[in-house]
Design an enzyme around this catalytic site. Structure first.
Site, short mmCIF file in Angstrom:
data_model
loop_
_atom_site.label_atom_id
_atom_site.label_comp_id
_atom_site.label_asym_id
_atom_site.label_seq_id
_atom_site.Cartn_x
_atom_site.Cartn_y
_atom_site.Cartn_z
N ASP A 100 -38.59 -25.57 5.83
CA ASP A 100 -37.99 -26.33 4.73
C ASP A 100 -37.34 -25.32 3.79
O ASP A 100 -37.29 -24.12 4.09
CB ASP A 100 -39.05 -27.19 4.02
CG ASP A 100 -38.45 -28.50 3.51
OD1 ASP A 100 -37.49 -28.43 2.73
OD2 ASP A 100 -38.92 -29.57 3.92
N HIS A 141 -32.57 -29.56 4.12
CA HIS A 141 -33.86 -28.87 3.97
C HIS A 141 -33.86 -27.50 4.67
O HIS A 141 -34.87 -27.06 5.20
CB HIS A 141 -35.00 -29.74 4.53
CG HIS A 141 -35.33 -30.90 3.65
ND1 HIS A 141 -36.14 -30.79 2.55
CD2 HIS A 141 -34.94 -32.19 3.70
CE1 HIS A 141 -36.25 -31.98 1.96
NE2 HIS A 141 -35.52 -32.85 2.64
N GLU A 200 -32.58 -36.49 4.22
CA GLU A 200 -32.12 -36.08 2.89
C GLU A 200 -31.10 -34.94 2.92
O GLU A 200 -31.22 -33.98 2.15
CB GLU A 200 -33.33 -35.64 2.04
CG GLU A 200 -34.33 -36.75 1.82
CD GLU A 200 -35.53 -36.31 0.99
OE1 GLU A 200 -35.91 -37.04 0.07
OE2 GLU A 200 -36.10 -35.24 1.28
C1 ACM Z 1 -38.99 -37.16 3.82
O1 ACM Z 1 -39.89 -37.56 3.06
N1 ACM Z 1 -37.93 -36.56 3.31
C2 ACM Z 1 -39.07 -37.35 5.24
#
Ligand code: ACM
Ligand code: ZN
Length: 630
Positions: free
Chosen positions: A206, A281, A349
């Site tokens: 991440d 991410h 995201e």
């Molecule tokens: C997530 O909570 N972005 C998978």
């Protein structure tokens, strides 16, 4: 005074009970007196009178085929559960007295991972059609042994028939936001397996840290696993790191570490699913290999790992061919390392701002006639899907990968339930779907009133909500529902800097989730579950040095003050059943001699309210809630 004499009474009762047990060891256990405290609740439990006496002469037999993995585990867990050192043999036995026999059988009514456990006065039998079933049956047997046993002990006679509702019973560990050691992970696998969790979703990458050694790209862990120290500064307010700051917070797993975790998990019927989160991410990735960022040369992007909070400029370029070549190399190493048929590639995201300005991304959009950046994301995901399937693996992605043109062949983790409807869309569009609803399964949310819990996101997910979650939406047809593989909790680690805190968030909510994922809804019952925790499982967790939360006993306060500021009306609530709330308004700590809460009441504004939850014996169950009514 009252408390003291109460404690003395309990002590005496316990002593007498202990003497009776010692004197009358062979005396029958009466079936009607045995409490069913199994978690997850089995399909069927039938008790009979009497029981099996487990002692140092009890012998265990395990089929040869499974004994290499199962025998050492059975031996060591029985020793740590009871203090007894039993002889564990590989193979069959003709002995019919004082034996525990594991048997692989062909029995159509025992499904994969299911088992039948039979305990009678002379023998204990665990029958299953596969290794997983024998392992699960053993976990149930462990729970049939009274908690706190030390030496010889009596196990009540019973027959348990049990099969799982879902074959995906998962837990996600985010090891990027805060790294967890291999030793900690191994300890958690033991606990999770004892509740029949069978999928360990390892969120390895991440913005705040890349945690898996990739031999071809050493920068990923030389640089990508370490960030500047912002300990003590609120997660969402952390300053970016500068290039010359020391990077001291982090860690990573070598490929040898990972093999060890995988083998340890496999022996415990847990499959390890790696997640490499792209294209968003990915700040740790682009910080390690800036050439995978959209803009070359002069750029004001900061190529340091995120120290917390959100990371702008965290997407890899979806237009450069080098991105895909890089991901192919990474995925190849991941595929070789992990025996799971799945690789999770994230897909959630993704901030697409840079893609809008990037010449490489825009060129690909023109070349492939892509309408917008959502379609560019699908293009990216489909290319990654090809890389994954070329390794004979199946791709999993978060539900954002449904956007644009979707991702045929993928498995979806539906997390945005309530904000979007992926829990309907994914199975309706034919995708195998794992329910990971952030409303019901994100155990990174705090589990009691925020002012009483350790720091966390400003959002509450009580144990009872996790427990009462029904993963399959009522709107789905039977065919659509058959695409639901199971259920999973996720522990995102922004607010869990210590392993102790991480455990606190995991338990007991993963036990609730284990029951959601394993048990038929017909046998689920919140009151039984909460009592099983209180009377049995909390003791087992304490025995195993597991830091759990007892927040389910916290009293939730709510109050309103009238416009003239003369009256406060107070409401108190508990998620538990069968206990009583007592409160005080004079600043003293409540006991059962305080005022019993029978419904909302009025008092003066600015009063200090203290409230606690008590059982019939007058024992305070959780923490005392303290709030000034202003
Ligand atoms: C997530 O909570 N972005 C998978
Ligand atoms: Zn780009």
């Amino acid at each position: 005074m009252i408390n003291t004499s109460y404690k003395t009474n309990i002590y005496r009762t316990k002593t007498v009970a202990l003497l009776l047990v010692c004197l009358m060891f062979s005396v029958s256990i009466y079936a009607q007196d045995v409490q069913n405290t199994f978690i997850p609740q089995p399909e069927s439990v039938v008790y009979a009178s009497g029981g099996f006496k487990l002692d140092e002469n009890t012998k265990v037999f395990i089929p040869k085929k499974f004994s290499k993995a199962l025998a050492p585990m059975v031996s060591s867990t029985l020793t740590s559960d009871t203090g007894l050192s039993l002889t564990v043999n590989a193979g069959r036995t003709s002995a019919s007295k004082n034996v525990i026999v594991f048997e692989k059988v062909k029995n159509a009514s025992i499904e994969a991972e299911g088992y039948v456990l039979e305990v009678n006065a002379s023998k204990i039998t665990v029958k299953a059609t596969d290794y997983a079933g024998l392992f699960n049956g053993f976990q149930t047997l462990r729970q049939a042994i009274p908690a706190g046993s030390n030496g010889s002990t009596a196990i009540p006679s019973l027959i348990i028939t049990d099969n799982p509702r879902f074959h995906w019973r998962g837990v996600l560990f985010d090891v990027s936001r805060h790294f967890q050691t291999k030793a900690f992970i191994l300890k958690q696998l033991d606990v999770l397996a004892s509740y029949k969790i069978n999928k360990f979703h390892w969120h390895l990458t991440d913005d705040q840290g890349w945690r898996i050694e990739i031999k071809k790209y050493p920068n990923l862990t030389q640089k990508g696993a370490w960030r500047a120290d912002r300990t003590g500064i609120a997660w969402w307010s952390r300053e970016h790191a500068t290039a010359d700051e020391p990077k001291t917070v982090g860690g990573f797993y070598t490929q040898e570490d990972i093999k060890e975790v995988i083998a340890y998990a496999a022996a415990r019927n847990i499959e390890v699913i790696p997640e490499i989160d792209v294209p968003g991410h990915s700040k740790a990735l682009v910080a390690s290999y800036p050439e995978l960022f959209c803009f070359d040369g002069e750029t004001d992007a900061n190529f340091e790992l995120a120290t917390g909070g959100k990371a702008p400029d965290n997407a890899v370029c979806a237009g450069k061919e080098t991105t895909y070549a890089f991901l192919e190399d990474v995925i190849k190493e991941v595929a070789e390392l992990f025996p799971s048929k799945y690789i999770h590639i994230g897909g959630d995201e993704c901030n697409k701002t840079n893609w809008k300005k990037c010449p490489h991304c825009q060129k690909v959009m023109t070349d492939y006639n892509l309408a917008d950046e959502e379609e560019l994301q699908s293009h990216f995901i489909q290319k990654v899907n090809k890389i994954v399937t070329a390794q004979n693996k199946l791709m999993i992605g978060w539900d954002e990968i449904l956007s644009g043109k979707g991702a045929k062949g993928a498995t979806i983790m539906a997390w945005r339930r309530g904000r979007h409807t992926p829990e309907l869309q994914a199975p309706r569009e034919g995708y195998p779907t794992i329910m990971t609803s952030y409303l019901h399964s994100y155990i990174s949310r705090v589990q009691g009133p925020t002012f009483m819990e350790p720091e966390g996101p400003n959002s509450v997910l009580p144990l009872s909500v996790v427990y009462n979650h029904e993963p399959i939406p009522a709107e789905l047809t039977a065919k659509e529902a058959s695409r639901v593989l199971g259920n999973q909790t996720c522990l995102w680690a922004e607010f869990t800097p210590t392993e102790e805190h991480f455990e606190y968030m995991l338990y007991p909510r993963t036990l609730a989730s284990a029951e959601v994922s394993w048990s038929d809804p017909k046998v689920k019952n919140w009151e039984r579950f909460q009592n099983a925790l209180k009377s049995d499982h909390f003791k087992r967790l304490e025995r195993d040095n597991v830091n759990y939360a007892n927040s389910m006993f916290t009293v939730y306060p709510a109050f309103a003050i009238d416009q003239l500021n003369t009256e406060a009306i107070v409401f108190l609530k508990t998620e538990t059943v069968g206990f009583s709330i007592y409160y005080t308004l004079d600043g003293s700590d409540p006991t059962i001699n305080a005022i019993k809460y029978e419904g909302d009441f009025k008092t003066k504004p600015k009063t200090l309210l203290k409230a606690g939850l008590f059982n019939e014996a007058g024992e305070l169950l959780g923490e005392i809630t303290e709030i000034r009514l202003k």
